[in-house]
Design an enzyme around this catalytic site. Structure first.
Site, PDB file in Angstrom:
ATOM      1  N   ASP A  86     -12.160  52.376  14.544  1.00  0.00           N
ATOM      2  CA  ASP A  86     -11.383  53.222  13.643  1.00  0.00           C
ATOM      3  C   ASP A  86     -10.415  52.405  12.779  1.00  0.00           C
ATOM      4  O   ASP A  86     -10.239  52.698  11.599  1.00  0.00           O
ATOM      5  CB  ASP A  86     -10.607  54.256  14.473  1.00  0.00           C
ATOM      6  CG  ASP A  86     -10.229  55.481  13.666  1.00  0.00           C
ATOM      7  OD1 ASP A  86     -10.980  55.827  12.734  1.00  0.00           O
ATOM      8  OD2 ASP A  86      -9.193  56.103  13.966  1.00  0.00           O
ATOM      9  N   ASP A  96     -12.678  50.920   1.777  1.00  0.00           N
ATOM     10  CA  ASP A  96     -11.746  50.787   2.892  1.00  0.00           C
ATOM     11  C   ASP A  96     -10.395  51.037   2.245  1.00  0.00           C
ATOM     12  O   ASP A  96      -9.906  50.199   1.490  1.00  0.00           O
ATOM     13  CB  ASP A  96     -11.812  49.394   3.518  1.00  0.00           C
ATOM     14  CG  ASP A  96     -10.881  49.265   4.719  1.00  0.00           C
ATOM     15  OD1 ASP A  96      -9.753  49.815   4.661  1.00  0.00           O
ATOM     16  OD2 ASP A  96     -11.253  48.640   5.718  1.00  0.00           O
ATOM     17  N   HIS A  97      -9.800  52.199   2.504  1.00  0.00           N
ATOM     18  CA  HIS A  97      -8.654  52.592   1.672  1.00  0.00           C
ATOM     19  C   HIS A  97      -7.447  51.673   1.840  1.00  0.00           C
ATOM     20  O   HIS A  97      -6.539  51.679   1.009  1.00  0.00           O
ATOM     21  CB  HIS A  97      -8.272  54.068   1.901  1.00  0.00           C
ATOM     22  CG  HIS A  97      -7.625  54.364   3.200  1.00  0.00           C
ATOM     23  ND1 HIS A  97      -8.323  54.681   4.336  1.00  0.00           N
ATOM     24  CD2 HIS A  97      -6.314  54.389   3.555  1.00  0.00           C
ATOM     25  CE1 HIS A  97      -7.483  54.901   5.325  1.00  0.00           C
ATOM     26  NE2 HIS A  97      -6.265  54.731   4.885  1.00  0.00           N
ATOM     27  N   HIS A 131      -9.764  48.185   8.678  1.00  0.00           N
ATOM     28  CA  HIS A 131      -8.460  48.105   7.997  1.00  0.00           C
ATOM     29  C   HIS A 131      -7.719  46.794   8.290  1.00  0.00           C
ATOM     30  O   HIS A 131      -7.307  46.074   7.381  1.00  0.00           O
ATOM     31  CB  HIS A 131      -7.559  49.271   8.403  1.00  0.00           C
ATOM     32  CG  HIS A 131      -8.133  50.616   8.101  1.00  0.00           C
ATOM     33  ND1 HIS A 131      -9.002  50.845   7.061  1.00  0.00           N
ATOM     34  CD2 HIS A 131      -7.962  51.828   8.708  1.00  0.00           C
ATOM     35  CE1 HIS A 131      -9.334  52.131   7.039  1.00  0.00           C
ATOM     36  NE2 HIS A 131      -8.716  52.734   8.025  1.00  0.00           N
ATOM     37  N   GLN A 165       3.375  50.328   5.234  1.00  0.00           N
ATOM     38  CA  GLN A 165       3.816  51.730   5.197  1.00  0.00           C
ATOM     39  C   GLN A 165       4.586  52.043   6.475  1.00  0.00           C
ATOM     40  O   GLN A 165       4.379  51.364   7.485  1.00  0.00           O
ATOM     41  CB  GLN A 165       2.609  52.670   5.041  1.00  0.00           C
ATOM     42  CG  GLN A 165       1.678  52.697   6.246  1.00  0.00           C
ATOM     43  CD  GLN A 165       0.437  53.532   6.045  1.00  0.00           C
ATOM     44  OE1 GLN A 165      -0.213  53.466   5.033  1.00  0.00           O
ATOM     45  NE2 GLN A 165       0.092  54.308   7.044  1.00  0.00           N
ATOM     46  N   LYS A 219     -16.101  54.699   5.131  1.00  0.00           N
ATOM     47  CA  LYS A 219     -16.349  54.217   6.492  1.00  0.00           C
ATOM     48  C   LYS A 219     -16.484  55.420   7.431  1.00  0.00           C
ATOM     49  O   LYS A 219     -16.039  56.511   7.059  1.00  0.00           O
ATOM     50  CB  LYS A 219     -15.224  53.284   6.933  1.00  0.00           C
ATOM     51  CG  LYS A 219     -13.934  53.993   7.364  1.00  0.00           C
ATOM     52  CD  LYS A 219     -13.006  53.015   8.017  1.00  0.00           C
ATOM     53  CE  LYS A 219     -11.789  53.701   8.605  1.00  0.00           C
ATOM     54  NZ  LYS A 219     -11.953  54.415   9.849  1.00  0.00           N
TER      55      LYS A 219
END
Length: 504
Positions: A258, A200-201, A263, A389, A171
């Site tokens: 972003d 898309d990590h 995400h 996370q 991206k």
């Protein structure tokens, strides 16, 4: 009634269907090898896979970029973010092996001769193969401005006939619906959807992947997963640092492009999609697209925008020399999405993301409705929190009786913190997981073209409003560096029914 053997318990046959895995005679080509993304994410992930024996046999890694550098400089650069414990001789040996299978060639991104030169180099590497098979995985760790020419030249000059070719694209996939369609259309002229892996990590993160299992492997969870039980959902991304001298790049994209449009929307789609026919990649992606199509474009009234200012000895966004002095680019955004389908009608999904906040955190917070009135007074709501996370965890906030002679309800947490429950397990980096999926040919954790199109439809109108393309743009509210967010945030989420627990 016969039971399956214990060894088979919990397996997911539809995820084990045979993809075309790249096993032998494979070169991984990292384009943009001299850049930050390659250095910080791509190469450490490749080393992690190599160290644990997950890369193809006798794999070769070729770096390609404009920067002219010798092998010594290249190897120093690609290993600068690879952490090897001082007392781990095995890892140190593996790192030396990894360096030996890595090499570098420089060239341009927009001219045929450069790619012909790259192809000659790859053919030289492949000349030692014992069989005719040739596999090439191209990883584009590049700015989007060169995606189109690179995709074209790779197909025309470096595509190996009679072998397998795959291309991984990072991206951002465009800046709005129109630019995304141009980018998709250009890549599609040269690369099939089956050969294309859009990263898309967040889809590689352990807790995001766990959402599918949590939802569909637990009857108890599935029974409460709808508008009848759930009041509101918040998906939150917090970063404790600002743009740190990279504001010029950030100003061009902003926090919505972003973080939210990709995400957080990906997390939302997995959280809300219907049960797929199987866990095969297309079945999962079909359901994600279906739920995204039920979301109308974000309304201006459902949006809160912020920009951080100097505080606590830290500079504000506009103090960054690389940022235009009068920029109204939001560094914080909260947007509320609505899903018009029978399961979710009327439930607000609040997506929040910001820079220069008080902590680093990504979490999903599902707040359930109040218990029926008449017995309890001021009782806390149940909440299911999935922390993506740091420190992966799932915890459920329940009410229980206080121990002892007094009968009173107090909130407690049933806590599954991964570090405690799975103390011996190593959770892989998202990029390791996704590169391995691309090598296996498994698309389930990558973004499909129609999914991307629908995602841009949801956010493009609000982005054009922010940028003043549809009348005067909004001015973001200020919030101090290191705050929880703008002071207006509490009122914003309260209007969608969120109630802060009495224990919070």
């Amino acid at each position: 009634m016969s039971h399956r053997p214990r060894a088979m318990s919990g397996t997911i046959p539809s995820m084990e269907t045979s993809h075309e895995e790249l096993k032998d005679n494979t070169i991984i080509i990292v384009l943009g090898a001299s850049g930050d993304l390659a250095k910080k994410k791509t190469y450490p992930a490749l080393f992690g896979l190599y160290r644990n024996g997950f890369l193809p046999r006798e794999v070769k890694i070729v770096g390609y970029a404009r920067t002219k550098m010798d092998d010594t400089e290249y190897l120093k650069r690609i290993t600068s973010y690879i952490k090897v414990p001082a007392d781990d001789d095995t890892a140190a040996t593996k790192l030396e092996e990894f360096k030996k299978l890595s090499s570098y060639i420089s060239g341009g991104y927009e001219d045929s001769p450069s790619f012909q030169n790259l192809n000659n180099y790859l053919e030289k590497v492949e000349s030692s193969y014992q069989t005719k098979d040739r596999n090439r995985l191209f990883y584009l760790a590049l700015p989007p401005s060169v995606f189109i020419p690179v995709g074209k030249h790779l197909k025309e000059e470096c595509y190996v006939a009679g072998g397998r070719n795959r291309i991984i694209v990072e991206k951002p996939f465009g800046k709005d619906l129109d630019s995304s369609r141009v980018l998709l259309g250009s890549l599609k002229q040269h690369w099939t959807e089956d050969e294309t892996f859009r990263i898309d990590h967040y889809l590689g993160k352990e807790m995001v992947k766990n959402l599918l299992v949590l939802r569909f492997a637990n009857v108890a969870m599935n029974a409460m997963w709808d508008k009848n039980s759930i009041s509101n959902v918040q998906i939150t991304f917090k970063e404790p640092f600002g743009t740190e001298g990279r504001g010029g790049y950030f100003d061009e994209f902003g926090i919505i492009r972003d973080i939210l449009q990709n995400h957080l929307l990906q997390v939302l789609s997995i959280l809300t999609m219907e049960r797929p026919v199987s866990f095969a990649s297309e079945d999962i992606r079909d359901e994600k697209v279906k739920v995204l199509r039920a979301i109308p474009p974000v309304e201006r009234s459902d949006t809160l925008l912020g920009q951080y200012v100097a505080a606590n000895g830290k500079p504000g966004y506009l103090d960054d020399d690389t940022v235009p002095h009068n920029s109204v680019c939001p560094t914080y955004a909260a947007t509320t999405l609505w899903i018009h389908n029978p399961r979710w009608e009327g439930v607000p999904f609040i997506l929040k993301a910001g820079k220069a906040l008080n902590e680093a955190k990504v979490e999903v917070r599902i707040q359930f409705k109040d218990v029926t009135q008449g017995i309890f007074k001021d009782i806390s709501r149940n909440e299911l929190v999935i922390r993506v996370q740091p420190s992966e965890a799932v915890y459920l906030k329940l009410n229980t009786k206080t121990p002892g002679l007094q009968t009173r309800a107090i909130p407690i947490e049933m806590d599954l913190t991964y570090k405690r429950r799975f103390a011996e397990a190593k959770i892989p980096e998202a990029y390791e997981s996704l590169i391995l999926d691309a090598l296996k040919g498994d698309h389930s954790n990558f973004v499909r073209d129609d999914e991307l199109d629908v995602a841009w439809k949801i956010f493009t109108p609000i982005l054009h409003w922010i940028e003043g393309k549809s009348g005067p743009g909004p001015k973001p509210v200020s919030y101090p560096y290191g705050a929880r967010g703008p002071k207006e945030l509490d009122a914003f989420i309260a209007k969608y029914g969120y109630k802060r627990s009495s224990a919070d």
